[in-house]
Write an enzyme that holds these catalytic residues in place. Sequence first.
Site, PDB file in Angstrom:
ATOM      1  N   TYR A 141       0.851  -1.196   0.000  1.00 26.67           N
ATOM      2  CA  TYR A 141       0.000   0.000   0.000  1.00 26.67           C
ATOM      3  C   TYR A 141       0.884   1.242   0.000  1.00 26.67           C
ATOM      4  O   TYR A 141       1.820   1.345   0.779  1.00 26.67           O
ATOM      5  CB  TYR A 141      -0.894  -0.004   1.248  1.00 26.67           C
ATOM      6  N   ASP A 236       9.204   2.994   0.070  1.00 28.63           N
ATOM      7  CA  ASP A 236       8.134   3.718   0.751  1.00 28.63           C
ATOM      8  C   ASP A 236       8.293   3.422   2.238  1.00 28.63           C
ATOM      9  O   ASP A 236       7.951   2.336   2.716  1.00 28.63           O
ATOM     10  CB  ASP A 236       6.777   3.235   0.226  1.00 28.63           C
ATOM     11  N   LYS A 264       3.546  10.399   8.100  1.00 27.56           N
ATOM     12  CA  LYS A 264       3.298  10.990   9.422  1.00 27.56           C
ATOM     13  C   LYS A 264       4.435  10.787  10.427  1.00 27.56           C
ATOM     14  O   LYS A 264       4.589  11.554  11.370  1.00 27.56           O
ATOM     15  CB  LYS A 264       2.006  10.412   9.986  1.00 27.56           C
TER      16      LYS A 264
HETATM   17  N1  HOZ Z   1      -4.049   3.428   5.919  1.00 31.46           N
HETATM   18  C1  HOZ Z   1      -4.007   3.218   7.327  1.00 31.46           C
HETATM   19  C2  HOZ Z   1      -3.766   1.779   7.633  1.00 31.46           C
HETATM   20  N2  HOZ Z   1      -2.637   1.219   6.998  1.00 31.46           N
HETATM   21  C3  HOZ Z   1      -5.281   3.657   8.009  1.00 31.46           C
HETATM   22  C4  HOZ Z   1      -5.399   5.119   8.076  1.00 31.46           C
HETATM   23  C5  HOZ Z   1      -6.452   5.612   9.064  1.00 31.46           C
HETATM   24  O1  HOZ Z   1      -7.598   5.159   9.004  1.00 31.46           O
HETATM   25  O2  HOZ Z   1      -6.131   6.450   9.877  1.00 31.46           O
END
Ligand code: HOZ
Length: 432
Positions: A141, A236, A264
């Site tokens: 992802y 990534d 983040k």
């Molecule tokens: N994409 C995040 C999990 N791999 C979730 C992001 C969220 O819902 O804060």
Amino acid sequence: MINSNLYSRAKKVMPGGVNSPVRSYKAVGGEPVFIQSAKGSRIYDVEGKEYIDYIGSWGPMILGHNHPKIAASVKKAVDNGLSFGAPTENEVVMAELVTSMVPGLEMIRMVNSGTEAVMSALRLARAYTKRCKIIKFDGCYHGHCDSMLVKAGSGALTLSHPDSLGVTDELARNTLIADYNDSLSVQKLFAENKGEIAAVILEPVAANMGVVSPAEGFLADLRRICDQHGALLIFDEVITGFRLCTGGAQQYFGVRADLVTFGKIIGGGMPVGAYGGRKEIMELVSPLGGVYQAGTLSGNPIAMAAGITQLTELRGSKEIYPRIDGLAKLLAEGFCDIAEKLELPLSVNRVASLVCVFFTKEAVTDFKSAKSSDTALYAKYFKKMLDRGVHLAPAQFEALFISTAHSQDDIRKTLQIAENVLKEMKIGGDFE
Ligand code: HOZ
């Protein structure tokens, strides 16, 4: 405040009642828990219930929630203003800090999220190589930019949209899919698309299909194949950066990437992302070069203050990584012991402070084996753990994140709860 009331209100005005799909609990069923606050290893919902938290805002809370030094730096920054749309000293400090910590990173551009970082890095790779196609791995992802929502992991996978609606065939055609931990599948794509592949992008530790470690030699193979074909290798590091060690996956596995993307984690949990690499490549970014990429909130002063404080803490202490890795080891070994004792088909993966318990008896070494996990069993387990005060990812194909704020007691308590839950499930016939 009543959680259900809030959820009803939310559903009327937000798709699924949430601003990001995984947190809707669609993969596990039931109502999402709305959060009021968090401190250290604990998170509190709007009804005042306390949980031991293993989401940690999906990774960046390496020092635990609301760390006093980070909170103080944010409060101080707020006094000076929220956003200027003009350069600040802290952006320079941040860039100096990151380039000094991450191997091979000579220049960096701050953005606002991991998605933005990936989108920009891909544009840059295409410009640098003057080629169109990108190789990504099934189940990895990389945020929600169009070209990466092809065979994607995380929520896209658990909510059954690995190929998102709205992504045009034209774009999807330029995203080639290889199998994680299978360098032959990468070689094959290069052979079939000679001179057309700009870059290979991957999560060096796949952490959006659960947690899957790169096989021995896999990352080095990718480096070699990219060099052989004049393509760029993009790590990534939205999850692995500053979590595996101060230099991220490049340092941890001893393999150099051409471009690295962060999310983040670089802002201590504030909305931040960044991409960087060798000067020669980064100098193509506007205004030096012709790759346009911009943003008013890029390098935002509040986010920089939080990020600088967290990264400085990480760089300055020799105890942080052994601590979080040790706690993760305790947790992972504890899960293995429970599985053995109760004779349950569980497979436990750990890389540094990332842990995942798969509901399968197969050893999970790639996306195929990850998918053998029983997601309905995970959903049951998740709900029971939540009821008993343990906040896990509301989907099987995610990681558990350990912070320095977790204690051995937290881990032992979690394991005791997990043992009770799994025993209850076994007695109830769930594993039959
Ligand atoms: N994409 C995040 C999990 N791999 C979730 C992001 C969220 O819902 O804060």
